[in-house]
Design a protein around this motif. Structure first.
Motif, PDB file in Angstrom:
ATOM      1  N   GLU A 272       9.399   7.974 -11.197  1.00 31.35           N
ATOM      2  CA  GLU A 272       8.316   7.044 -10.885  1.00 31.35           C
ATOM      3  C   GLU A 272       8.815   5.602 -10.932  1.00 31.35           C
ATOM      4  O   GLU A 272       8.418   4.761 -10.123  1.00 31.35           O
ATOM      5  N   ALA A 273       9.744   5.344 -11.895  1.00 30.98           N
ATOM      6  CA  ALA A 273      10.308   3.994 -12.009  1.00 30.98           C
ATOM      7  C   ALA A 273      11.092   3.658 -10.761  1.00 30.98           C
ATOM      8  O   ALA A 273      10.971   2.565 -10.177  1.00 30.98           O
ATOM      9  N   LEU A 274      11.934   4.568 -10.278  1.00 28.25           N
ATOM     10  CA  LEU A 274      12.718   4.307  -9.062  1.00 28.25           C
ATOM     11  C   LEU A 274      11.806   4.120  -7.847  1.00 28.25           C
ATOM     12  O   LEU A 274      12.027   3.257  -6.993  1.00 28.25           O
ATOM     13  N   ALA A 275      10.758   4.982  -7.800  1.00 26.69           N
ATOM     14  CA  ALA A 275       9.834   4.878  -6.666  1.00 26.69           C
ATOM     15  C   ALA A 275       9.159   3.501  -6.641  1.00 26.69           C
ATOM     16  O   ALA A 275       8.969   2.893  -5.569  1.00 26.69           O
ATOM     17  N   TYR A 276       8.819   2.974  -7.809  1.00 26.37           N
ATOM     18  CA  TYR A 276       8.161   1.668  -7.892  1.00 26.37           C
ATOM     19  C   TYR A 276       9.072   0.583  -7.342  1.00 26.37           C
ATOM     20  O   TYR A 276       8.665  -0.255  -6.517  1.00 26.37           O
ATOM     21  N   PHE A 277      10.313   0.573  -7.823  1.00 22.97           N
ATOM     22  CA  PHE A 277      11.234  -0.478  -7.377  1.00 22.97           C
ATOM     23  C   PHE A 277      11.706  -0.277  -5.928  1.00 22.97           C
ATOM     24  O   PHE A 277      12.055  -1.238  -5.250  1.00 22.97           O
ATOM     25  N   GLU A 278      11.672   0.961  -5.449  1.00 23.81           N
ATOM     26  CA  GLU A 278      11.985   1.212  -4.029  1.00 23.81           C
ATOM     27  C   GLU A 278      10.871   0.632  -3.149  1.00 23.81           C
ATOM     28  O   GLU A 278      11.125   0.153  -2.028  1.00 23.81           O
ATOM     29  N   ARG A 279       9.599   0.710  -3.641  1.00 25.60           N
ATOM     30  CA  ARG A 279       8.510   0.130  -2.860  1.00 25.60           C
ATOM     31  C   ARG A 279       8.665  -1.388  -2.743  1.00 25.60           C
ATOM     32  O   ARG A 279       8.342  -1.992  -1.714  1.00 25.60           O
ATOM     33  N   LYS A 280       9.190  -2.026  -3.797  1.00 24.80           N
ATOM     34  CA  LYS A 280       9.444  -3.467  -3.718  1.00 24.80           C
ATOM     35  C   LYS A 280      10.509  -3.753  -2.656  1.00 24.80           C
ATOM     36  O   LYS A 280      10.440  -4.748  -1.925  1.00 24.80           O
ATOM     37  N   TYR A 281      11.495  -2.859  -2.587  1.00 23.06           N
ATOM     38  CA  TYR A 281      12.538  -3.004  -1.573  1.00 23.06           C
ATOM     39  C   TYR A 281      11.899  -2.892  -0.188  1.00 23.06           C
ATOM     40  O   TYR A 281      12.205  -3.690   0.722  1.00 23.06           O
TER      41      TYR A 281
END
Length: 409
Positions: free
Chosen positions: A36-45
């Motif tokens: 979930e953490a990676l998904a969050y920061f991928e959305r920022k990307y």
């Protein structure tokens, strides 16, 4: 611990992004799983990807100014460099670099286009100036004035040049318009003066025309009206309203005179035609006197006819020579008869004729006697000469005797 090609989450929940320079911490995640953490920061990307895509579209499809485009690129570059996001940040930087190249290319294109537009504008303005300077000396006031106003509108629609070049051309353009304006103003001022002078001159002509309108001195007045018309044309035009009023008054005075004259002349022509008919009758009556057999009666008859002739009055001018010639023929015939009668009854003329006849008769008798004597003496030459002289004197004697007969013997 969880990871993907561009980032990872360690056992403490710290999130890292992988770059060419190594890993960089972008945040921490304590509220859920590492995925979930990676998904969050991928959305920022992905958010950065969207922003870069939008900027690329603006640069390619709109007239975004290069300066504004570069500012937006640098802002996004800072966002990418410091991004708290997981993804291929190097790819985003590459896209931004490519976008900088596109902006610079567009800037150069704009620079070239601007230079071309400036050159074209300079040529166009120089042409406008040349045309304006040509129009400055025109005397087609309306047409040239309208054209100069159109040139101003064209000038305003053209881009500005550098200040010095633009100011120099504008100065020439403005000066040409000023020259034309001053010339036109001077022309119309002069024209106003001329029209006022024409108005005053025509006022005088109208005054005289009105004064002559009731004249019955037909010939001199008609001649003066012709002179007034010549003076009217030479006076030039007054102001439009004044010109129309003056002309109506001037023309009205002329019409009044010529209408009255026409009426009189028509009446006179009718009377003259009647007079001609009467004189033709008198001419016929006079011609019946001929040939003259009784001089005294002929004189009395002609005198009576002539008195009635004189009382009749004028006939049409074109008929006058013909009708008067008929009366003059009768008058000359009577005069010829009077001269013949006078010669026949003149005692002094008769005496002179008788004396001349006597002298010629004596000369003829003498020459005949001399010729006969010479022939009898055998002098033929002298006799022939005397005979020729005799013939000449005899011819004169015959003429004298004939003239003497006209005196009654």
């Amino acid at each position: 611990m969880s990871s993907d090609p561009w980032g990872r989450v360690d056992e403490t929940g710290t999130v890292y992004v992988r770059t060419a320079d190594g890993e960089r911490e972008v945040g921490s995640w304590q509220a859920g799983s590492p995925d979930e953490a990676l998904a969050y920061f991928e959305r920022k990307y992905e958010g950065l990807v969207v922003e870069i895509g939008l900027l690329e579209r603006r640069v390619k499809t709109t007239d975004l100014a290069p300066k504004d485009a570069l500012t937006a690129i640098e802002h996004l570059r800072a966002s990418v460099t410091e991004a708290h996001a997981v993804g291929d940040l190097a790819a985003l930087a590459t896209r931004l670099d490519a976008l900088v190249g596109l902006v610079e290319s567009r800037r150069e294109e704009r620079k070239v286009a601007k230079a071309k537009a400036t050159d074209e504008a300079k040529v166009a303005k120089e042409e406008l100036v040349a045309e304006a300077e040509g129009l400055a000396e025109s005397e087609q006031w309306r047409t040239a004035g309208e054209r100069l106003r159109a040139l101003v509108d064209t000038w305003k629609a053209l881009p500005r040049l550098d200040r010095k070049a633009d100011d120099e051309l504008w100065h020439r353009f403005s000066h040409a318009r000023s020259v034309f304006s001053k010339r036109r103003k001077a022309h119309f001022a002069s024209l106003d003066s001329q029209r006022e002078e024409a108005r005053r001159a025509k006022e005088k002509l109208v005054t005289e025309a009105l004064a002559l309108s009731n004249s019955t001195d037909w010939g001199p007045t008609a001649a003066r009206y012709r002179e007034l018309m010549t003076e009217w044309k030479a006076a030039g035009r007054a102001q439009r309203e004044a010109e129309d009023d003056l002309w109506n008054r001037f023309r009205g005075a002329q019409d009044q005179f010529f209408q009255a004259r026409t009426e009189v002349f028509n009446e006179r022509d009718s009377q003259e035609r009647e007079n001609l008919a009467l004189k033709e009758e008198l001419a016929i009556e006079a011609e019946k006197i001929l040939p003259v057999t009784d001089l005294k009666a002929a004189r009395a008859a002609f005198r009576g006819i002539n008195e009635r002739w004189e009382a009749v009055g004028h006939v049409p001018r074109d008929a006058r020579p013909r009708i008067e010639a008929r009366m003059h023929a009768v008058e000359r015939a009577i005069q010829d008869s009077e001269e013949n009668e006078w010669r026949r009854t003149n005692p002094e003329a008769r005496a002179r004729a008788a004396g001349l006849t006597g002298q010629l008769q004596a000369a003829v008798d003498k020459l005949r006697t001399q010729a006969e004597a010479a022939r009898a003496a055998g002098n033929a030459s002298k006799a022939d000469k005397l005979t020729r002289e005799l013939e000449g004197r005899q011819a004169l004697l015959d003429q004298a005797l004939k003239g003497l007969e006209e005196f009654g013997g």
